[in-house]
Design an enzyme around this catalytic site. Structure first.
Site, PDB file in Angstrom:
ATOM      1  CE1 TYR A 141      35.742  36.693  39.977  1.00  0.00           C
ATOM      2  CE2 TYR A 141      36.648  37.713  41.581  1.00  0.00           C
ATOM      3  CZ  TYR A 141      36.361  37.926  40.518  1.00  0.00           C
ATOM      4  OH  TYR A 141      36.292  38.944  39.941  1.00  0.00           O
ATOM      5  CE  LYS A 191      29.069  31.815  25.746  1.00  0.00           C
ATOM      6  NZ  LYS A 191      28.380  32.658  24.741  1.00  0.00           N
ATOM      7  CG  ASP A 223      27.658  35.954  24.323  1.00  0.00           C
ATOM      8  OD1 ASP A 223      26.873  35.727  24.898  1.00  0.00           O
ATOM      9  OD2 ASP A 223      28.136  35.211  23.156  1.00  0.00           O
ATOM     10  CG  ASP A 247      35.235  41.633  38.322  1.00  0.00           C
ATOM     11  OD1 ASP A 247      35.105  42.616  38.994  1.00  0.00           O
ATOM     12  OD2 ASP A 247      36.266  40.937  37.807  1.00  0.00           O
ATOM     13  CG  ASP A 251      35.478  46.991  35.897  1.00  0.00           C
ATOM     14  OD1 ASP A 251      34.899  47.218  37.172  1.00  0.00           O
ATOM     15  OD2 ASP A 251      36.560  47.319  35.587  1.00  0.00           O
TER      16      ASP A 251
HETATM   17  C1  IPM Z   1      35.527  44.081  42.284  1.00  0.00           C
HETATM   18  C2  IPM Z   1      37.093  43.876  41.951  1.00  0.00           C
HETATM   19  C3  IPM Z   1      37.559  42.689  42.639  1.00  0.00           C
HETATM   20  C4  IPM Z   1      36.763  41.552  42.016  1.00  0.00           C
HETATM   21  C5  IPM Z   1      39.075  42.332  42.561  1.00  0.00           C
HETATM   22  C6  IPM Z   1      39.892  43.477  43.136  1.00  0.00           C
HETATM   23  C7  IPM Z   1      39.483  41.159  43.472  1.00  0.00           C
HETATM   24  O1  IPM Z   1      37.666  44.026  40.857  1.00  0.00           O
HETATM   25  O2  IPM Z   1      35.208  44.217  43.577  1.00  0.00           O
HETATM   26  O3  IPM Z   1      34.946  44.207  41.117  1.00  0.00           O
HETATM   27  O4  IPM Z   1      37.441  41.065  41.011  1.00  0.00           O
HETATM   28  O5  IPM Z   1      35.756  41.280  42.778  1.00  0.00           O
HETATM   29 MG    MG Z   2      35.617  44.195  39.422  1.00  0.00          MG
END
Ligand code: IPM
Ligand code: MG
Length: 358
Positions: A141, A191, A223, A247, A251
């Site tokens: 990032y 990884k 993975d 990240d 999710d």
């Molecule tokens: C998160 C989001 C952010 C990230 C985006 C919006 C830049 O997906 O906080 O998980 O990737 O960190």
């Molecule tokens: Mg995210």
């Protein structure tokens, strides 16, 4: 008196943030604490208003506040802006970096009432309680980025991935300490079979582990971790990992809780903590009062716990959310047959009302 900067941001951010403020105001009334809320612009909304996604006044306000409550940022409207003006790169990442928020905590807890709302089988997710500790100010990032033209008329793009021992140590220590307060199991995800930063990561974790003999440490490739989270999530207590892996995995892990609308987050490590839901601005449902405010409300609970040390208040919010879920109130993302559909505002009202009655 605690000073809270309120940054609703874009899309559903403008709908969910007021519900978290409503919750905090109910807490104020119920416990007699005193919060001062100051709103500021961030993200695409700030770009539209003043030409930059992170105006100086907003950053200044954040720095002099005790904590920040953020809704969500970004949306298709701003996707084609020059990269440094995009809400994500121009506002969210600099906020994290400037405030030194290297530790991102994402607790994936399944509230019992929501077991039917997940796409996963009940026996797999029943009792899931995982804390993901994501490194938030390093890695891909923040590495140098570049583009160049190639001889064949195409282009070459580069993103540098680097981590120092210092950066790894501070986040991993954080995770070890968190594991100590929980079930004393830490899984470090990397990884290391392919990537050099991951090899340094694993060596550093292994060295640090000597200081935490009471914590059971495992290493897992990312993975495999993605697969294990779905196959048998109950094997995990605390997971620690680098920025990008964290990240993606969070999710995925959010589905263990029924909906990404349930996943709060705390970004801490610097002087001021930032609290925001783990989800994005959901432009597809913005403005329709369909968004689930609970991730933001649960983020506000994390603020009370981590920034203000108000554990009893934090727990009350979490208990109220748990009860409301048990009673069957649902925003559309969690809706199942036989449950009561409510909109964003109604969900916030329910939470505030129950806090006041408790
Ligand atoms: C998160 C989001 C952010 C990230 C985006 C919006 C830049 O997906 O906080 O998980 O990737 O960190
Ligand atoms: Mg995210």
């Amino acid at each position: 008196m605690y000073k809270i900067a309120v940054l609703p941001g874009d899309g559903i951010g403008a709908e969910i943030t007021p519900e978290a403020v409503k919750t905090l105001k109910a807490i104020e009334k119920r416990f007699g604490n005193s919060f001062e809320f100051t709103e500021a612009l961030v993200g695409g909304t700030a770009y539209d208003a003043v030409g930059h996604p992170l105006p100086d006044e907003t950053l200044e306000l954040c720095k002099k506040s005790d904590a920040i409550l953020l809704g969500a940022i970004g949306g298709p409207k701003w996707d084609d802006l020059p990269v440094e003006l995009r809400p994500e790169v121009g506002a969210l990442l600099p906020l994290r970096k400037e405030l030194d928020l290297f530790a991102n905590l994402r607790p994936c807890v399944l509230f019992p009432g929501l077991i039917g709302a997940s796409t996963l089988k009940e026996e797999v997710i029943e009792g899931v309680d995982i804390l993901v500790v994501r490194e938030l100010t390093g890695g891909l990032y923040f590495g140098e980025k570049s583009r160049e033209k190639t001889a064949d008329g195409g282009q070459k793009a580069t993103d540098i991935l680097s981590y120092s021992t210092y950066e790894i140590e501070r986040i991993v220590r954080f995770a070890f300490n968190a594991a100590r307060k929980r079930n004393k199991k830490l899984c470090s995800v990397d990884k290391a079979n392919v990537i050099e930063t991951s090899r340094l990561w694993r060596e550093t974790v292994t060295d640090l582990a000597k200081e935490y003999p009471d914590v059971e440490l495992t290493h897992m490739y990312v993975d495999n971790c993605a697969m294990q989270l779905i196959r048998n999530p109950k094997q995990f207590d605390v997971i620690v990992t680098e920025n990008m892996f964290g990240d993606i995995l969070t999710d995925e892990a959010s589905m263990l809780t029924g909906s990404i609308g349930m996943l709060p987050s705390a970004s801490i490590g610097g002087e001021v903590g930032l609290y925001e839901p783990s989800h994005g601005s959901a432009p597809d449902i913005a403005g329709q009062s369909k968004a689930n405010p609970l991730a933001t409300i649960l983020s506000a609970a994390m603020m009370l716990r981590f920034s203000f040390d108000l554990e009893e208040e934090a727990k009350l919010i979490e208990d109220v959310v748990r009860n409301i879920m048990k009673e069957g109130y649902r925003t559309p993302d969690l809706m199942e047959k036989g449950k009561t559909l409510v909109n964003t505002v109604q969900m916030g009202d329910l939470i505030a009302e129950r806090i006041l009655k408790s």
